[in-house]
Design an enzyme around this catalytic site. Structure first.
Site, PDB file in Angstrom:
ATOM      1  NE  ARG A  32      -2.985   4.558   0.655  1.00  0.00           N
ATOM      2  CZ  ARG A  32      -3.679   3.780  -0.176  1.00  0.00           C
ATOM      3  NH1 ARG A  32      -4.959   3.632  -0.007  1.00  0.00           N
ATOM      4  NH2 ARG A  32      -3.077   3.186  -1.180  1.00  0.00           N
ATOM      5  CG  MET A  63      -2.237   0.626   0.836  1.00  0.00           C
ATOM      6  SD  MET A  63      -3.749  -0.093   1.495  1.00  0.00           S
ATOM      7  CE  MET A  63      -3.577  -0.055   3.239  1.00  0.00           C
ATOM      8  CB  CYS A  64       2.942   3.438   0.248  1.00  0.00           C
ATOM      9  SG  CYS A  64       4.293   2.282   0.449  1.00  0.00           S
ATOM     10  N   GLY A  65       1.095   5.435   1.748  1.00  0.00           N
ATOM     11  CA  GLY A  65       0.308   6.660   1.619  1.00  0.00           C
ATOM     12  C   GLY A  65       1.216   7.822   1.263  1.00  0.00           C
TER      13      GLY A  65
END
Lengths: 293, 242
Positions: A32, A1-3
């Site tokens: 995230r 994911m990652c934000g």
């Protein structure tokens, strides 16, 4: 994911609030990417001086280090910002390597300061007192690692040139090949991270004379994989999504700012969001804003 | 349950919930507990702030009006309920809807109406990529334009677009019917333009009527796209298209 979050101010009135606004956006994006976080803030600079963001092991006495170097270091947790006259940068770097070999220079530039660390993003932001920082633009990242280990070195943003930084959500499939190309061109990619390769690629293009927009345009042809990038330069702010638009992105623009986030939730608390133009950046389309223009 | 879910004084059967104060789980849990003959038939939701899965999993004939933008999977798996979003919707609005109505007054993000079996999804603005991906019977009406890879592997239902369609429309399409008024950037594998016969004009008219815009648009401006049906069964000549 990652934000990913990013904020580019068009008017000076919100500059004192930049850090507070970004901090709140970063907090919401903890969901995230709970592994690690980082951010780059383009704050005040002094003409003729370069800022070096330093990172040392826990307990590093940056004040004492500043005294030894002959230039003050403003400490923020495990990081410190050293401001030196441009002409002395090389000698100060040499002295730093000698006096404190375990302290690394993680970012340089006239205005950029860069902080990153392993941990819950909300904690990382408050450790560095992001909410107190001011500036013209900033980008941040919350990481859920996929391609390399959860380490501070693997956290975003990545900076591979003065006042340049990049955050990335996605994964690149041809980073090994691009890494070899960059090595031939004399660009050192310090980590095994695919996102650092993207940052170095943009540095390579801009070093060759590209504007930020042109460099992003070229990356569409040369970088393969999933990506949403947000990049910062001394005066610019850019966004690019891969042609399939694999990773989420939403932006909001008002007369006062341009804001980017992986999800709308992170934009929901911004001033004037109710009347902002909210849109999803289109795939394979380069967006950039420049204060100098 | 927290009594912040209090009926407002303004109208009988109306329930007001402010998500700035009431946890989303409480709202969704209250909605899931509603009986089929509930008197709480109108719910007004304030401050959604892009939260995910608002009003997902409903199975009662109530109306939910959400005052602001919602996040992912809003009204997912919906049965019977009418959900109106006064704002933009995030990824997967109305995904896997079975029946009912979902009306997004703003734009919708990717995968709007994905895999949905029934009901009507109306989007007043644009929908981004993969609108109606793998749809299985839903009717989708988008008043703006749709992004790339829309109606990918769409099996049944209709997708009506008043604006333009992005690249690879209807790739690997089964039997969903696609009506597009504007331009189509490109058609996906096995998707072709088909003749618009009277039965198709009648079908399109019924969908426009359901969306409340019959008479506002000229049916003769639409083109119909459907499956060429060459990829249904494995054939070695088609191997590059699978």
């Amino acid at each position: 994911m990652c934000g990913i979050v990013g904020l580019f101010l068009k008017q000076p009135k919100l500059e004192p609030e930049l850090g507070a606004m970004l901090s709140q956006m970063l907090d919401i994006m903890c969901d995230r990417g709970p592994d690690s976080a980082g951010f780059a803030v383009y704050g005040a600079g002094t003409p003729g001086f370069v800022k070096l963001t330093l990172r040392g092991p826990a307990g590093t006495d940056f004040t004492a280090l500043g005294t030894q170097l002959g230039h003050p270091v403003i400490a923020r947790g495990t990081h410190g910002v050293l401001s030196v006259p441009e002409a002395e940068e090389a000698s100060v770097r040499a002295a730093l390597a000698r006096l404190a070999p375990d302290v690394r220079v993680v970012g340089t530039g006239a205005r950029m300061e860069l902080y990153k660390e392993v941990g819950l993003p909300a904690d990382v932001a408050s450790r560095f007192k992001l909410e107190t920082m001011s500036g013209t633009h900033a980008i941040g990242h919350t990481r859920m690692a996929t391609e390399s280990a959860v380490t501070t070195d693997g956290a975003h943003p990545f900076s591979t040139g003065p006042d340049q930084c990049l955050v990335h959500n996605g994964s690149l499939s041809n980073h090994a090949g691009v890494r070899r190309l960059l090595a031939r061109e004399g660009l050192e990619v310090k980590t095994e991270n695919d996102s650092e390769v993207a940052a170095a690629y943009l540095t390579y293009r801009m070093r060759g004379g590209d504007t930020l927009g042109e460099a992003l345009e070229h990356s569409l042809g040369d970088l393969d994989g999933f990506y949403t990038f947000v990049v910062g330069t001394e005066s610019g702010f850019g966004v690019l999504r891969d042609p399939i638009a694999c990773k989420p992105a939403v932006m909001a623009e008002t007369d006062d700012y341009v804001a980017f986030a992986s999800e709308y939730r992170a934009l929901a608390g911004l001033p004037g969001i109710e009347t902002a133009r909210v849109f999803e950046p289109e795939p394979a389309k380069v967006y950039f804003w420049d204060r100098a223009a | 349950m927290n009594l912040s879910l209090k009926p407002s004084a303004s109208a009988e059967g109306e329930t007001f919930v402010d998500l700035a104060h009431t946890p989303l789980r409480e709202l969704n849990s209250a909605l899931h507990k509603l009986a089929a003959d509930t008197n709480q038939t109108l719910w007004k939701i304030a401050n959604p702030a892009g939260r995910h899965a608002i009003a997902a999993g409903l199975d009662v004939p109530v109306t939910i009006e959400i005052d602001g933008p919602v996040g992912y999977y809003c009204a997912g798996m919906n049965k019977q309920a009418s959900v109106i979003v006064h704002g933009n919707a995030g990824v997967g609005v109305a995904e896997n809807m079975m029946s009912g109505l979902i009306h997004v007054k703003g734009d919708a993000s990717q995968a709007a109406g994905a895999t949905a079996h029934g009901g009507l999804l109306v989007i007043d603005g644009n929908a981004s990529a993969r609108c109606g991906i793998s749809m299985k019977g839903i009717d989708i009406v988008v008043k703006g334009s749709i992004g790339h890879m829309s109606a990918f592997m769409a099996q049944a239902g209709t997708l009506t677009v008043l604006g333009d369609a992005g690249e690879a429309l209807g790739d690997s399409l089964y039997e969903a019917k696609l009506f597009v008024r504007g331009s189509v950037a490109s058609l996906g594998a096995d998707c072709i333009e088909k003749e618009m016969r009277e039965e198709h004009r009648a079908l399109l008219a019924s969908k426009l009527e359901a969306a409340g815009i019959l008479g506002e648009v000229d049916i003769s401006e639409f083109r119909r796209y459907g499956s060429a049906r060459t990829l249904y069964h494995f054939h070695v000549d088609n191997v590059s298209s699978y």
